[in-house]
Design a protein around this motif. Structure first.
Motif, mmCIF file in Angstrom:
data_model
loop_
_atom_site.group_PDB
_atom_site.id
_atom_site.type_symbol
_atom_site.label_atom_id
_atom_site.label_comp_id
_atom_site.label_asym_id
_atom_site.label_seq_id
_atom_site.Cartn_x
_atom_site.Cartn_y
_atom_site.Cartn_z
ATOM 1 N N ARG A 64 0.797 -1.217 0.000
ATOM 2 C CA ARG A 64 0.000 0.000 0.000
ATOM 3 C C ARG A 64 0.831 1.269 0.000
ATOM 4 N NH1 ARG A 64 -4.072 1.342 3.965
ATOM 5 N NH2 ARG A 64 -2.560 0.561 5.461
ATOM 6 N N GLY A 106 -17.066 -6.919 -1.354
ATOM 7 C CA GLY A 106 -17.894 -8.065 -0.989
ATOM 8 C C GLY A 106 -17.595 -9.285 -1.837
ATOM 9 N N GLU A 107 -17.439 -9.063 -3.144
ATOM 10 C CA GLU A 107 -17.150 -10.188 -4.029
ATOM 11 C C GLU A 107 -15.719 -10.680 -3.838
ATOM 12 O OE1 GLU A 107 -18.376 -9.042 -8.063
ATOM 13 O OE2 GLU A 107 -20.068 -8.076 -7.075
ATOM 14 N N GLU A 136 -14.095 -10.660 -1.018
ATOM 15 C CA GLU A 136 -14.092 -11.466 0.207
ATOM 16 C C GLU A 136 -14.798 -12.792 -0.018
ATOM 17 O OE1 GLU A 136 -15.432 -9.119 3.554
ATOM 18 O OE2 GLU A 136 -13.342 -8.528 3.859
ATOM 19 N N ALA A 137 -15.840 -12.784 -0.872
ATOM 20 C CA ALA A 137 -16.539 -14.034 -1.170
ATOM 21 C C ALA A 137 -15.559 -15.039 -1.763
ATOM 22 C CB ALA A 137 -17.682 -13.766 -2.141
ATOM 23 N N ALA A 138 -14.723 -14.567 -2.693
ATOM 24 C CA ALA A 138 -13.756 -15.470 -3.324
ATOM 25 C C ALA A 138 -12.738 -15.960 -2.300
ATOM 26 C CB ALA A 138 -13.060 -14.750 -4.476
ATOM 27 N N TYR A 139 -12.220 -15.034 -1.504
ATOM 28 C CA TYR A 139 -11.226 -15.433 -0.501
ATOM 29 C C TYR A 139 -11.820 -16.432 0.489
ATOM 30 C CZ TYR A 139 -7.744 -11.955 -1.852
ATOM 31 O OH TYR A 139 -6.802 -11.239 -2.521
ATOM 32 N N ALA A 140 -13.092 -16.198 0.890
ATOM 33 C CA ALA A 140 -13.703 -17.061 1.897
ATOM 34 C C ALA A 140 -13.937 -18.474 1.371
ATOM 35 C CB ALA A 140 -15.019 -16.459 2.369
ATOM 36 N N SER A 156 -9.904 -19.138 -2.084
ATOM 37 C CA SER A 156 -9.233 -18.754 -3.318
ATOM 38 C C SER A 156 -7.858 -18.155 -3.046
ATOM 39 C CB SER A 156 -10.095 -17.727 -4.046
ATOM 40 O OG SER A 156 -9.392 -17.181 -5.129
ATOM 41 N N THR A 157 -6.954 -18.354 -3.995
ATOM 42 C CA THR A 157 -5.695 -17.624 -3.956
ATOM 43 C C THR A 157 -5.961 -16.216 -4.475
ATOM 44 O OG1 THR A 157 -5.229 -18.344 -6.187
ATOM 45 C CG2 THR A 157 -4.340 -19.694 -4.411
ATOM 46 N N GLY A 202 -6.659 -16.379 -8.139
ATOM 47 C CA GLY A 202 -8.004 -16.899 -8.370
ATOM 48 C C GLY A 202 -9.047 -15.823 -8.150
ATOM 49 N N MET A 203 -8.852 -15.025 -7.095
ATOM 50 C CA MET A 203 -9.776 -13.937 -6.812
ATOM 51 C C MET A 203 -9.753 -12.919 -7.964
ATOM 52 S SD MET A 203 -10.184 -10.643 -5.768
ATOM 53 C CE MET A 203 -8.585 -10.112 -5.158
ATOM 54 N N SER A 262 -11.613 -14.354 -10.952
ATOM 55 C CA SER A 262 -13.059 -14.543 -10.843
ATOM 56 C C SER A 262 -13.795 -13.261 -10.476
ATOM 57 C CB SER A 262 -13.370 -15.622 -9.808
ATOM 58 O OG SER A 262 -12.910 -15.217 -8.544
ATOM 59 N N VAL A 263 -13.117 -12.299 -9.909
ATOM 60 C CA VAL A 263 -13.810 -11.077 -9.480
ATOM 61 C C VAL A 263 -13.279 -9.841 -10.207
ATOM 62 C CG1 VAL A 263 -14.329 -9.547 -7.558
ATOM 63 C CG2 VAL A 263 -14.319 -12.014 -7.197
#
Lengths: 304, 364
Positions: free
Chosen positions: B143, B244-245, B247-251, B254-255, B258-259, B262-263
């Motif tokens: 960051r 939100g999406e 975090e959905a992938a991580y939850a 997902s690597t 991958g996140m 897909s997002v």
């Protein structure tokens, strides 16, 4: 004093033999590991696991939001985390599947044992931990570009799990059935998930979480954005899931906590101090015979 | 009742009030059938703006309209100036590739093809660079480094194109010629990569010169020049991918990659396409850097590694000083063609970006 009806009859978790075995595993007395329990591929019968938080503290920057919280979450049991806003219950939940650290400046202390193994151990893979401990969020968050079917199988793709075509169809049906959505969407599996109603989207998210066969399912106020009918539908789903998954649910709605959970933990953060658990135990006890005056005040609506 | 009364008189005389009542009989619902209720119509709820607001609004409106008029006027001017050229040279102006003012033969087919080729090479090189740079700044870099990365990439857009041209000429060209020769040697069977040169001759020999000033050399430097434009748009939309999406992938276990797949990338598709098209608009018009590195050849050429090419903008810059009369008009006609090409590309970009989910919130 209000008397709440609790769900011990519906979820007889404590008498279940496998749950007891997992209990033992959680205490490090039984060398059970998930790899031994998940032998066959489809359908996998992964045993629900217990989760044990020990002296968990959390910080955002220099502000401490949780102070040495310990809580045991039994296998195949619904544990509700209740408490007023800002008491750290959501933070605690996010620590349980390592989502907490995705926030910059977030720090934590203590350990979280999944079947006796610390998920924060340096040897643990964060992706595998998150797969084993699924999460449903407050706001329904299906992948909008994907169809309903693709949403359900998204987790398989993301975790690099290969499944055959027919196996995939079975999995989609099984997960949507368990999520309580199958009958409503079986004719339109290829339509976008974003076209569903809020309650349906949330159940799709539950089905999506189940597809990667988690041992634990964390739910962060899953019904707070939904109408009473959808809420009721999701509570039914939670009841059914509790037969084979360990569920931890954060809720602001005390009636909901009383309805769905058999264990309950009351979080509280006094003005300017980090959150902690005031009281935890059987839901029946927390709601009907609380030991602590603050718990009694909260569950009877005197504050919060 | 036409007697005018002062308020005092009204108060004094009790009969006046009663008479007033009679006057308003028509509006008294009690004395008329309800069915004859007066039709209603929408009322005016537009607020009366204070003078300051009205002055500000009209000023902004005038300035905004002026920008539109300016762009429209340029287009009209070019179109008007181009008209005699098309009348004089006919279709041959677009299909011919000879530029010989002494014989009154002017054609820009070679320049049109060259423009498209240079832009295509630029996109092939620039877009992957921009995409990776945008993904890195948006998703991977720490960051604290992010503002620095953003500033540096934006700074790339501020470097004058003549600097890029000179840099390409003195620094980039040598390794590029080696690369061009390597591609020619190994992929020479593909028509695009054929050259007139002997691929086995040394790079420094006379034959080696045949790789100079090609579409490839020009496209490469333009490709680098379009990185900041494309990158800024892409980074903007990647940053907006909903938490939100993510975090959905991580939850789900997902690597990070991958996140992203897909997002972030599905969400940012509009930004990727829009940034690419915007970059294409810039690549089509790039002049000075291209003119510095190319060997001017007006023929239609499809061998991108082989020496010599021309773009519309470099044709204009190259010939403007020595043209007059109908040739000058012909250059303006060439400019009109380029104007139309970039207009089409940018319009497409705007439509695609605004139709996508991610583009709705951005103004790329």
């Amino acid at each position: 004093m209000t008397t709440y009806e609790t769900t011990h009859a519906v979820v007889p978790a404590a008498t279940d033999v496998t749950a007891e075995l997992n209990e033992l595993a959680g205490n490090g007395l039984n060398p059970w590991t998930p790899s031994q329990t998940s032998g066959s591929r489809a359908p996998r019968h992964r045993e629900a696991a217990s989760l044990d938080a020990r002296n968990v503290s959390a910080w955002f920057g220099s502000r401490k939001v949780l102070d040495q919280v310990s809580l045991h979450m039994q296998a195949k049991t619904v544990t509700a985390l209740i408490g007023p806003s800002g008491c750290g219950k959501s933070t605690f939940l996010r620590i349980l599947n390592r989502m907490h650290e995705s926030v910059p400046s977030a720090k934590l202390a203590g350990e979280v044992l999944l079947n006796g193994e610390d998920i924060y151990d340096v040897g643990q893979r964060i992706t595998e931990t998150r797969r084993r401990i699924g999460m449903v969020f407050q706001k329904p968050n299906p992948f909008p570009a994907m169809s309903i079917a693709d949403n359900v199988t998204a987790g398989l793709k993301l975790t690099g799990t290969k499944v055959g075509r027919s196996e995939k169809a079975d999995l989609i049906e099984r997960c949507l059935t368990r999520g309580g959505l199958w009958n409503e969407v079986k004719d339109r599996l290829n339509t976008p998930g974003a076209a569903l109603s809020g309650g349906q989207q949330q159940r799709l998210c539950i089905a999506r979480s189940l597809a990667v066969e988690p041992e634990i399912l964390l739910m962060d106020e899953p019904c707070s954005a939904l109408d009473p009918t959808s809420t009721h539908r999701i509570e039914q789903t939670i009841h059914e899931l509790a037969n084979d998954v360990t569920i931890v649910i954060v809720t602001h709605n005390m009636q909901q906590a009383a309805r769905v959970s058999s264990q309950c933990a009351f979080f509280l953060a006094a003005q300017g101090t980090p959150g902690m658990i005031v009281e935890s135990g059987d839901t029946d006890q927390i709601f009907n015979r609380p030991q602590d005056q603050r718990t009694s005040d909260y569950v009877n609506g005197r504050f919060g | 009742m036409t007697i005018l009364l002062t308020p005092e008189e009204e108060e004094d005389d009790p009969t006046v009030l009663a008479d007033d009542d009679d006057d308003f009989d028509f509006f008294d619902g009690g004395q008329l059938p309800v069915a004859e209720k007066e039709e209603d119509s929408p009322r005016n709820i537009r607020q009366q703006l204070p003078m300051v607001d009205r002055i500000f609004r009209s000023t902004v409106k005038v300035i905004g309209t002026f920008v539109l008029i300016l762009t429209g006027a340029i287009g009209l001017f070019l179109g008007y100036q181009a008209f005699p050229t098309f009348e004089h040279y006919g279709w041959g102006f677009l299909t011919g590739d000879k530029w010989d003012p002494s014989k009154d033969v002017l054609g820009i087919a070679g320049a049109i093809v060259g423009t498209v080729e240079v832009a295509a090479v630029a996109l092939l090189i620039g877009v992957p660079l921009a995409l990776l740079a945008a993904l890195f700044t948006s998703e991977y870099c720490p960051r604290r480094i992010k503002p620095v990365m953003v500033a540096i990439i934006d700074l790339m857009a501020a470097v004058p194109s003549v600097i890029y041209g000179v840099w390409a000429l003195f620094v980039l060209q040598t390794p590029e010629i080696d690369l061009a020769r390597w591609i020619n040697q190994n992929f020479g069977f593909i028509p695009f990569f054929k050259t007139d040169a002997d691929p086995n001759a040394a790079a420094t020999s006379v034959w080696g010169r045949s790789y100079y000033g090609s579409v490839f050399i020009a496209g490469a430097i333009v490709g680098i020049m379009i990185v900041p434009t494309a990158c800024a748009v892409m980074r903007g939309v990647f940053d907006l991918a909903p938490i939100g999406e993510r975090e959905a992938a991580y939850a789900l276990g997902s690597t990070r990659w991958g996140m992203i797949r897909s997002v972030v990338l599905p969400f940012g598709r509009g930004g990727i396409v829009g940034g690419t098209m915007l970059a294409l608009g810039r690549a089509l018009g790039e002049t000075v850097a291209v003119l510095l590195v190319i060997t001017v050849v007006s023929d239609v050429k499809f061998r991108i590694l082989s020496e010599g090419t021309l773009t519309i903008s470099s044709r204009i810059a190259n010939s403007f000083g020595e043209s007059s009369g109908i040739q000058l008009k012909a250059l303006l006609a060439a400019g009109f063609i380029l104007f139309c090409m970039t207009l089409v590309v940018n319009t497409f970009a705007a439509v695609i970006v605004s139709r996508s989910r991610s583009g709705a919130g951005t103004d790329a």
